[in-house]
Scaffold this active site. Structure first.
Site, PDB file in Angstrom:
ATOM      1  N   GLU A 139       0.686  -1.163  -0.019  1.00  0.00           N
ATOM      2  CA  GLU A 139       0.220   0.012   0.026  1.00  0.00           C
ATOM      3  C   GLU A 139       0.720   1.249   0.131  1.00  0.00           C
ATOM      4  OE1 GLU A 139      -3.492  -2.053   2.593  1.00  0.00           O
ATOM      5  OE2 GLU A 139      -2.722  -0.200   3.508  1.00  0.00           O
ATOM      6  N   ARG A 278      36.821  -6.755 -28.651  1.00  0.00           N
ATOM      7  CA  ARG A 278      37.184  -5.361 -28.757  1.00  0.00           C
ATOM      8  C   ARG A 278      38.609  -5.291 -28.681  1.00  0.00           C
ATOM      9  NH1 ARG A 278      38.255  -0.200 -28.901  1.00  0.00           N
ATOM     10  NH2 ARG A 278      36.900   1.232 -27.771  1.00  0.00           N
ATOM     11  N   GLU A 374       9.584  -7.794  -2.665  1.00  0.00           N
ATOM     12  CA  GLU A 374       9.772  -8.945  -1.684  1.00  0.00           C
ATOM     13  C   GLU A 374      10.916  -9.030  -0.769  1.00  0.00           C
ATOM     14  OE1 GLU A 374       8.965 -12.728  -3.788  1.00  0.00           O
ATOM     15  OE2 GLU A 374       8.190 -11.710  -5.385  1.00  0.00           O
ATOM     16  N   GLY A 375      11.018  -7.850  -0.322  1.00  0.00           N
ATOM     17  CA  GLY A 375      12.195  -7.500   0.843  1.00  0.00           C
ATOM     18  C   GLY A 375      13.056  -6.801   0.507  1.00  0.00           C
ATOM     19  N   GLU A 378      17.988  -3.718   3.027  1.00  0.00           N
ATOM     20  CA  GLU A 378      18.111  -3.365   4.282  1.00  0.00           C
ATOM     21  C   GLU A 378      17.193  -4.103   5.412  1.00  0.00           C
ATOM     22  OE1 GLU A 378      19.465  -0.602   1.513  1.00  0.00           O
ATOM     23  OE2 GLU A 378      17.612  -1.165   1.775  1.00  0.00           O
TER      24      GLU A 378
END
Length: 398
Positions: A139, A278, A374-375, A378
């Site tokens: 929310e 490269r 989802e977490g 921290e």
């Protein structure tokens, strides 16, 4: 070029290895044509995601999201299968990974806690790609702090009436069915939450608001006003919502690390291929020791991530224990490591690394959200520390 040697680790069985081969073949043969859209056009992004869900379902690849009794791959939802699927898809496309992952996350509360009727009404459609699911927890003022949810659910006659706002909802505006968490008031805080199945067409549910983000995918805000659902739409028992949310995240948090792992493997592949071709000062970029050191660091971070991810998945699947600590470690380390690996790949690409549409530029945008949802990193640090101290304070054998 992608390393597949990890499939020989003892975490996996032959079924997992067969699944990875099937997914990789689908990625090579089918996925490229499904991704032809302009990511600046949100309508096109939503249409692409719906197309991915349908095609994944037709290929039988969404079977990893549900139990065998409802068309799934294994008797119970298998975290190793989900993690392998997410890693394989993420290596090719963040949106393909998203399409599969949200089918699993949006249906897991029903797989884990739903009634037989709820499971029969949702899970086969999810596995076939015919129903799109969503998990509506966050929310505006309640993200990591789930106990602060303010959306309400009040009893009314034989059902419930939901009021409130949900935001940062993946598949918002696209899903056919939402699992909505609301405060039903059985007790203060976390003990007063419940979970409900809400159809997209339910009167009082407005899912039109979209949220544009740096890695475009279906993401929106739900507004519920006098949104009435029947008693049969309550998942589990009243007041069980927090346990349902945490049980679902305990299952899926590991797979977020797996998606990050897929991004990191792609970044390493891109950086390696670029370094080998490269030219620079009469040799290739790969010939410089600084480049070799950087590629070595990237490779090590990827293997460390994979070990944490698949340890957590194996622990959940085989030992059947809660993996709050292991899943938090896997998600935290793999997402942070992937950010470092992708940043290094971009640096090795030089100016090409910041050109819009280049693989490493897309990966740089794709990885950022995984360190939050989802977490957040921290929060997971706090979770891991708390679990460590809890174990330290528990007497041996207790």
């Amino acid at each position: 070029m992608a390393d597949r040697s990890f499939l020989e680790w003892p975490f996996f069985d032959d079924g997992h290895r067969a699944l990875e081969r099937e997914l990789s073949q689908w990625v090579d043969d089918t996925l490229p044509a499904l991704l032809e859209h302009d990511e600046r056009d949100l309508d096109a992004v939503y249409a692409c995601c719906a197309r991915l869900v349908r095609t994944l379902g037709e290929a039988g690849l969404l079977r990893v999201c549900v139990p065998q009794a409802h068309g799934g791959l294994r008797a119970q939802v298998d975290v190793r299968s989900l993690a392998l699927a997410r890693e394989t898809l993420a290596r090719a496309s963040a949106l393909a990974d998203f399409a599969l992952a949200m089918q699993g996350l949006g249906s897991a509360p029903v797989s884990l806690f739903g009634s037989a009727a709820q499971q029969a009404g949702l899970l086969p459609g999810v596995a076939r790609g015919e129903l799109i699911a969503a998990f509506a927890l966050s929310e505006p003022d309640a993200g990591s702090d789930v106990a602060a949810i303010s959306t309400t659910a009040r009893r009314d006659g034989g059902g419930w009436v939901l009021d409130g706002v949900k935001t940062w909802i993946s598949n918002g505006g696209l899903a056919d069915r939402y699992v909505v968490f609301a405060r039903s008031g059985e007790a203060p805080g976390a003990k007063g939450l419940s979970a409900f199945l809400v159809d997209a067409h339910t009167p009082g549910l407005d899912a039109r608001e979209r949220i544009p983000v740096i890695s475009p995918h279906p993401l929106g805000t739900l507004r519920l006003k006098d949104c009435r659902v029947g008693a049969e739409r309550l998942i589990g028992e009243p007041g069980q919502g927090f346990a349902i949310a945490m049980g679902t995240l305990d299952l899926f948090r590991t797979t977020v690390g797996a998606a990050a792992l897929g991004f990191a493997r792609r970044a390493l592949d891109e950086a390696t291929a670029h370094a080998l071709k490269r030219p620079m000062f009469g040799q290739t970029l790969a010939d410089f020791q600084l480049t070799q050191v950087r590629l070595g660091e990237m490779s090590t971070e990827i293997d460390a991530s994979a070990l944490l991810v698949y340890r957590s998945a194996w622990t959940r699947d085989v030992l059947g224990t809660r993996v709050t600590r292991e899943a938090s470690m896997a998600k935290l380390y793999a997402t942070e490591a992937a950010q470092r690996v992708i940043d290094a790949a971009q640096q090795l690409h030089g100016g090409l690394g910041i050109v819009s549409g280049q693989p490493v530029e897309r990966l740089y945008r794709d990885i950022r959200a995984l360190r939050i949802y989802e977490g957040a990193t921290e929060v997971l640090q706090l979770v891991i520390g708390a679990r460590h101290l809890q174990a330290a304070r528990t007497p041996p054998g207790a």
